[in-house]
Design a protein around this motif. Structure first.
Motif, PDB file in Angstrom:
ATOM      1  N   ARG A  93      -1.474   4.744   5.259  1.00  0.00           N
ATOM      2  CA  ARG A  93      -1.996   4.846   3.894  1.00  0.00           C
ATOM      3  C   ARG A  93      -0.892   5.280   2.920  1.00  0.00           C
ATOM      4  N   ALA A  97       0.378   2.726  -0.014  1.00  0.00           N
ATOM      5  CA  ALA A  97      -0.312   3.100  -1.253  1.00  0.00           C
ATOM      6  C   ALA A  97       0.416   2.651  -2.519  1.00  0.00           C
ATOM      7  N   HIS A 331     -10.699   7.076   3.282  1.00  0.00           N
ATOM      8  CA  HIS A 331     -10.928   5.643   3.457  1.00  0.00           C
ATOM      9  C   HIS A 331     -11.416   4.981   2.162  1.00  0.00           C
ATOM     10  N   CYS A 333     -11.430   2.652  -0.900  1.00  0.00           N
ATOM     11  CA  CYS A 333     -10.951   1.268  -0.914  1.00  0.00           C
ATOM     12  C   CYS A 333      -9.535   1.163  -1.479  1.00  0.00           C
ATOM     13  N   LEU A 334      -8.621   0.645  -0.664  1.00  0.00           N
ATOM     14  CA  LEU A 334      -7.221   0.555  -1.057  1.00  0.00           C
ATOM     15  C   LEU A 334      -7.020  -0.407  -2.230  1.00  0.00           C
TER      16      LEU A 334
END
Length: 380
Positions: A93, A97, A331, A333-334
């Motif tokens: 992540r 990111a 978690h 939403c990316l």
């Protein structure tokens, strides 16, 4: 007393917001008999849902996803960021990111505007089903632009996206080997000729080739949400002409309008199931270790404990507690920032170009997990 909600009940399929809302006022959690998952716990209230989504005792795992029948050589690329352990997830992540940051999405806005203008320019002049003509092609075309896919190769990527958006699991599963090969080809091309796109951003991150290829092809899997967001939003705005008129009078209000639309008619009815890592308690209800827990987004986004007058669609609503349409916590939403940009650009351009837009016909899918239209025929 924990209510049980039958996901196959026609009244639930027809109006999940009322069904889950009534259960929410009776209890914090409900039980959902769900094919493929057994029986899940569903959190119905905003505060408890937000807490669960940020609680490390609850995490996704291999059982959170439908298993796809694919050749063995494809399986290393099926792992998602949600399925790995907590430390590996945090590493991935943090590594990716920056490529999905709001700043990067804003830099990408002019490209989305060009794609939207092209698709709108190709619409017929009398009536159109917005789903196949605009809402479905847009997300995959944006993904192709993000991934730097050559124009000649994009029709294949569109076929992959169409299979997902239509819920054709078997069709998409059979195409996964081709999707992965296309992702490998995109990565190889960018090693030779870097560009201003997501794949090049990922090349600069500390990822293995397998991790990078996995992220590229998962864009196709995860990136279809805006298709249903757009059609739900258009149908909602046309059903509330006073709100649409206010938005047309103040185009700068679009970002806030998108947040209210996400709260009101976001397509995902549930979050990805998490599994309890130990015995835990939610709202006074014991959740045994190993059992799946989801959030009923349709309930929490209209929880009166979190939103004033939640049953009213109001584009001037203050953010307040914040909707959970993109989930919450580790978690979250990316791709949320890119989805927001797509929504803002698509809705602004559509209603600006077609001031007399109206609904001629619509059909909604009887889908227990997704609030989505199968037809949205518009007249200009």
């Amino acid at each position: 007393m924990v209510p049980e909600i039958d996901l196959s009940d026609p009244s639930v399929l027809r109006d999940p917001f009322t069904a889950y809302g009534e259960a929410r006022e009776r209890a914090v959690v409900a039980r959902l008999p769900a094919p493929g998952f057994g029986t899940m716990w569903a959190v119905l209230r905003h505060e408890e849902a937000r807490a669960m989504l940020g609680d490390p005792r609850f995490s996704p795992g291999p059982g959170s996803y439908q298993r796809l029948d694919v050749p063995e050589h494809c399986r290393p690329y099926l792992r998602t960021m949600q399925e790995v352990g907590a430390e590996e997830h945090l590493r991935l992540r943090r590594t990716v990111a920056p490529a999905f940051a709001p700043r990067r999405a804003e830099e990408f806005r002019p490209r989305v505007e060009r794609i939207v203008a092209k698709l709108l320019g190709e619409l017929p002049s009398d009536t159109v089903d917005l789903l196949p003509a605009f809402a479905r092609p847009l997300p995959i075309e944006v993904i192709c632009e993000m991934a730097g896919i050559d124009e000649a190769d994009r029709p294949r990527w569109h076929s992959y996206g169409a299979a997902i958006a239509a819920g054709a699991v078997d069709s998409f599963a059979s195409s996964i080997p081709n999707v992965i090969e296309d992702a490998k080809a995109a990565l190889a091309a960018h090693r030779i000729a870097p560009a201003d796109d997501l794949v090049t951003d990922l090349l600069g991150a500390e990822l293995t080739s397998t991790e990078t290829i996995t992220l590229i092809w998962h864009l196709v899997l995860a990136g279809q949400t805006p298709a249903n967001l757009i059609t739900n939003a258009v149908e909602t705005l046309l059903a509330h002409p006073d709100q649409l008129a206010a938005l047309r009078a103040d185009p700068a209000a679009m970002p806030g309008a998108v947040e209210e639309l996400l709260r009101w008619c976001g397509p995902q009815l549930f979050t990805i199931p998490r599994f309890a890592g130990e015995d835990a308690e939610i709202g006074g209800v014991r959740i045994p270790r190993g059992e799946p827990v989801t959030v009923a987004i349709a309930a929490v986004n209209r929880d009166p404990r979190a939103f004033d007058d939640p049953g009213r669609f109001d584009l001037t609503r203050r953010a307040g507690a914040g909707h959970l349409s993109f989930a919450h916590g580790p978690h979250f939403c990316l791709g949320a920032a890119f989805a927001r940009v797509q929504m803002e650009v698509a809705l602004s351009a559509l209603f600006r170009r077609f001031p007399g837009l109206r609904v001629a016909d619509l059909e909604r899918a009887p889908d227990p997990g997704t609030w989505r239209l199968t037809t949205l025929r518009l007249e200009f």
